[in-house]
Design an enzyme around this catalytic site. Structure first.
Site, PDB file in Angstrom:
ATOM      1  CG  HIS A  61      -2.075   0.870   1.148  1.00 31.90           C
ATOM      2  ND1 HIS A  61      -3.341   0.472   1.495  1.00 31.90           N
ATOM      3  CD2 HIS A  61      -2.201   2.146   0.742  1.00 31.90           C
ATOM      4  CE1 HIS A  61      -4.185   1.463   1.306  1.00 31.90           C
ATOM      5  NE2 HIS A  61      -3.520   2.502   0.852  1.00 31.90           N
ATOM      6  CG  HIS A  63      -1.160   6.618  -1.721  1.00 27.94           C
ATOM      7  ND1 HIS A  63      -2.306   6.497  -2.484  1.00 27.94           N
ATOM      8  CD2 HIS A  63      -1.461   6.083  -0.521  1.00 27.94           C
ATOM      9  CE1 HIS A  63      -3.253   5.918  -1.759  1.00 27.94           C
ATOM     10  NE2 HIS A  63      -2.775   5.659  -0.557  1.00 27.94           N
ATOM     11  CG  LEU A  64       4.986   4.904  -5.702  1.00 24.76           C
ATOM     12  CD1 LEU A  64       5.496   3.930  -6.755  1.00 24.76           C
ATOM     13  CD2 LEU A  64       6.101   5.276  -4.733  1.00 24.76           C
ATOM     14  NE  ARG A  65       0.416  11.275  -2.522  1.00 27.16           N
ATOM     15  CZ  ARG A  65      -0.701  10.850  -1.953  1.00 27.16           C
ATOM     16  NH1 ARG A  65      -1.676  10.351  -2.687  1.00 27.16           N
ATOM     17  NH2 ARG A  65      -0.870  10.953  -0.663  1.00 27.16           N
ATOM     18  CG  HIS A 180     -10.451   3.415   1.509  1.00 22.18           C
ATOM     19  ND1 HIS A 180      -9.347   4.166   1.788  1.00 22.18           N
ATOM     20  CD2 HIS A 180     -11.485   4.059   2.106  1.00 22.18           C
ATOM     21  CE1 HIS A 180      -9.693   5.215   2.520  1.00 22.18           C
ATOM     22  NE2 HIS A 180     -10.989   5.178   2.723  1.00 22.18           N
ATOM     23  CG  ASP A 306      -2.373   4.455   3.651  1.00 18.18           C
ATOM     24  OD1 ASP A 306      -2.214   4.890   2.500  1.00 18.18           O
ATOM     25  OD2 ASP A 306      -3.412   4.670   4.309  1.00 18.18           O
ATOM     26  CG  HIS A 310      -0.477  14.696   1.717  1.00 20.49           C
ATOM     27  ND1 HIS A 310      -1.201  14.701   0.541  1.00 20.49           N
ATOM     28  CD2 HIS A 310      -0.999  13.703   2.469  1.00 20.49           C
ATOM     29  CE1 HIS A 310      -2.116  13.752   0.590  1.00 20.49           C
ATOM     30  NE2 HIS A 310      -2.023  13.115   1.737  1.00 20.49           N
TER      31      HIS A 310
HETATM   32 ZN   LIG Z   1      -7.150   3.923   1.924  1.00 18.67          ZN
END
Ligand SMILES: [Zn+2]
Lengths: 430, 316
Positions: A61, A63-65, A180, A306, A310
């Site tokens: 999980h 997020h590589l954006r 999710h 996760d 940001h």
């Molecule tokens: Zn999530």
């Protein structure tokens, strides 16, 4: 290409191996694990005396954006952060801009990651077009392009009929469906747990039930469709009980827990600390205790970060406006090692939850283990090295973490992907 | 003595003695105002910025008047939320204001925690004039002051035996939180009643008794504090209708008649007449029964805010 890792404590939970051995890698595969392996003809020797040699970590999980939010993270910085954290494979979520809901984006991610990435990147496709929860994304075509599962992560598929179709359809392509779990009508804008802290701060809280309702629903749908369901970032005692019971019945359900849900309670948001604003929210001490127990008992299948980078301008704002999530790739191992110090887990359990566990969920054959013939994806770390989490030194582009300054143990020295040393004492070689 | 906390963000952060100090200072301010029409010079030469992101004529005016009475150089700003959406963050805005070297920033904001965020980016002392559903500390201080003045209580630190009943929207009301903390810290007994949907979890952990039966709690109350129902936010979601709300939680004439005669009725305003309180009860036109001190609350806003501004303005 031959690499010999000498005299490390080889911990390979999948093989029930834990002892001092040498590991020989030849042409990208683990060739041999044994004592006193000869160094002749070896291109590279790694002295791992006093350190742990483990299967490379796999993050289910991340997020590589990229594409779309490269100011927070991109495929290069994200995979560097992964390598620095000991991860050799990361699954990246679909909530990019544009959304990874079609083969063009999937192909872009796969190709770009191959060009600039330091570790393996496996995309997760969207369940629904645009993450809107209305119509199915191009799941089959994305499967051809390289996704191993689908998820609308960041959003919940609120339409039960659509979720059912997603599970049925994904099963046809042998894809994992990652949930999710958040009843969005119930959770409202809350990124804080419903409870006394939320009341005191005057923030709208999200109750445990918002998660548990969807966990129960998705388990029921997985039973109905006989599809493979994976619950992302499970955070409540009740969710865990649902998963435990479903597993007992033989439902194909697995779950992951994040290090932050294992280390922090909702008290961490006091002072409107937006670094601790995450979804699902940090829960009560009772939930944390239950999750830790679930790790011990094996109900929790994997630890996943996760990782949600940001920019500071998205965090240094009013609490309810703050972006949710924290960066996690570089803090996961040291935080998990705290669980060893707290006597919640033994070191091999931590490694299992970061390697064999996720490999099994993702269906990676020949990964998450050091069994000869497997991919030579290896992490070499010193479990005792004392240090402090220092956000200013993250390889990630972002700094949003509530753990800055925490005293921890554990330092990754080498990360090896496919027999190549990609992270070498602070340096990257892609 | 100036307070140790740089900012006044909430009653939760104050110690009992600090609350007492504000109230004692307010009492002196009230006496000084009464004895001389002249301005005081506690804030002479000091810049005070009134920063109201949320409209509130009454609180804004009360702070303005208090600052002027103390001879502050006062600037009032009412930024529209929209100007901040054009890429300017709260942080940017405060860093600009900082250049003016304000001594005090009085902040009203719709988001819980926003004054605290501002406080991190300024050297000025930030006074929270109400943030989201979090706190409204000066309102609580003036409420306690009003209770003490009306009931002739001079030992502010000892409100033991006083039964305070807070009625209505405990979930979203910042006034409720601040008053709950203030009265509890001073030793009073606090009971919160309202529709179950407006009673958030954890109120007991702040020392309150919690219930849903207004009629049962009413006769024992020395102070009944009615909270404003934000109609647009509440109706339909948290209770079926305003009529039903009034039936169970409105201070009707009939309920008024069952109150202790020496009890007080309070409301932070503005009142929804006929919803939280019967118009005649609100205006004190009903004979007998408890006293309405709603206008005294407004009146006491000035000395209490003067006390706060002069205490926090005296910090170096
Ligand atoms: Zn999530």
């Amino acid at each position: 290409m031959k690499i010999l890792i000498k005299n490390g404590r080889v911990v390979d939970p999948a093989e029930r191996r834990d002892g001092v051995f040498d590991v020989l890698c030849v042409d990208g595969k683990v060739a041999k694990v044994g004592k006193g392996l000869p160094a002749e003809g070896v291109d590279r020797m790694v002295d791992a005396r006093g350190w742990v040699v483990a299967p490379g970590f796999i993050d289910l999980h991340t997020h590589l954006r990229e594409p779309g939010y490269e100011y927070k993270e991109d495929l290069k910085s994200g995979t560097e952060a992964a390598a620095a954290g000991g991860f050799t494979t990361v699954l990246c979520m679909a909530n990019t801009q544009p959304v990874n809901d079609n083969a063009v984006i999937t192909e872009f991610i796969v190709r770009k990651a191959r060009e600039v990435g330091v570790v393996r990147v496996v995309p997760v496709g969207a369940i629904s077009k645009g993450l809107e929860g209305k119509t199915l994304a191009d799941i089959g075509q994305m499967a051809d392009a390289g996704i191993i599962g689908v998820s609308d992560d960041g959003r919940c598929v609120m339409d039960s009929a659509l979720m059912r179709k997603a599970l049925q359809y994904a099963r046809g392509f042998n894809l994992l469906v990652i949930s999710h779990a958040e009843d969005e009508n119930l959770s409202g804008p809350g990124s804080i747990n419903e409870g006394a802290t939320a009341t005191e701060l005057g923030l709208p809280g999200s109750p445990n039930a918002a998660e548990e309702i969807i966990v129960a629903r998705d388990i029921a749908l997985a039973e109905l469709t006989r599809a493979r369901l994976h619950i992302a970032h499970l955070s409540t005692r009740g969710s865990l009980d649902l998963v435990r019971a479903a597993k007992k019945r033989g439902v194909a359900v697995t779950c992951e827990v994040t290090p932050h849900h294992l280390m922090l309670t909702d008290e961490a948001v006091r002072g409107y600390r937006t670094e601790a604003s995450v979804r699902p929210p940090l829960r009560s001490a009772e939930d944390v205790a239950a999750l830790r127990k679930g790790l011990k008992e094996g109900v929790v299948d994997a630890v996943a970060t996760d990782h949600a980078p940001h920019a500071s301008f998205e965090k240094e704002v009013e609490f309810v406006k703050a972006a949710h999530g924290l960066v996690g790739l570089e803090t996961a191992l040291p935080l998990c090692l705290r669980l060893v110090e707290d006597k919640v887990l033994r070191l091999p359990d931590v490694i299992r939850l970061l390697s064999a566990g996720p490999a099994k969920i993702a269906g990676f054959k020949g990964r998450g283990t050091l069994k000869p013939g497997s991919d030579a994806d290896i992490t070499v770390f010193d479990p005792g090295a004392k240090g402090k989490i220092d956000a200013s030194r993250f390889r990630s582009k972002s700094r949003n973490t509530p753990f800055d300054g925490w005293p921890v143990r554990g330092r990754v020295h080498y990360t090896i992907v496919g027999g190549k040393v990609v992270y070498d004492e602070g340096h990257f070689n892609s | 003595m100036p307070p140790k906390n740089k900012d006044l963000l909430g009653i939760k952060d104050l110690k009992r003695e600090q609350i007492v100090e504000v109230l004692e200072t307010a009492s002196r301010m009230k006496a000084r105002l009464a004895s001389s029409p002249q301005k005081l010079d506690d804030l002479k030469g000091k810049a005070v910025i009134n920063l109201f992101f949320e409209p509130s004529t009454r609180t804004r005016a009360s702070f303005e008047l208090a600052a002027r009475r103390l001879s502050a150089d006062l600037l009032t700003m009412t930024p529209q939320a929209s100007s901040l959406t054009k890429g300017e963050s709260l942080q940017d805005m405060v860093e600009n204001l900082e250049a003016m070297g304000p001594r005090l920033l009085i902040v009203r904001h719709g988001s819980s925690g926003a004054p605290g965020l501002i406080a991190r980016h300024t050297k000025a002392s930030v006074i929270n004039a109400g943030d989201g559903s979090h706190e409204h500390p000066t309102q609580a201080l003036l409420d306690v002051f009003t209770v003490c003045e009306t009931l002739k209580i001079t030992d502010y630190g000892d409100l033991k035996g006083l039964n305070v009943l807070i009625v209505g929207d405990l979930a979203y009301s910042r006034v409720a939180r601040s008053n709950l903390f203030a009265f509890r810290k001073l030793g009073a007994r606090v009971t919160c009643v309202g529709p179950a949907t407006l009673l958030p979890p954890g109120l007991e952990s702040f020392g309150a008794r919690v219930g849903t039966d207004f009629d049962r709690e009413l006769p024992g109350a020395d102070v009944v504090m009615l909270l404003r129902i934000q109609k647009e936010r509440q109706e339909k979601l948290n209770f079926p209708s305003l009529a039903e709300y009034t039936r169970f939680y409105g201070l009707t004439k009939e309920r008024h008649a069952r109150m202790k005669p020496e009890a007080l009725i309070m409301h932070p305003g503005p009142i929804n007449r006929g919803v939280e309180i019967d118009p005649d009860v609100a205006d004190g036109r009903t004979g007998g029964g408890a006293r309405t001190v709603i206008l005294d609350q407004v009146h006491h806003g000035i000395p209490v805010r003067m006390a706060v501004l002069s205490l926090w303005g005296a910090r170096e």
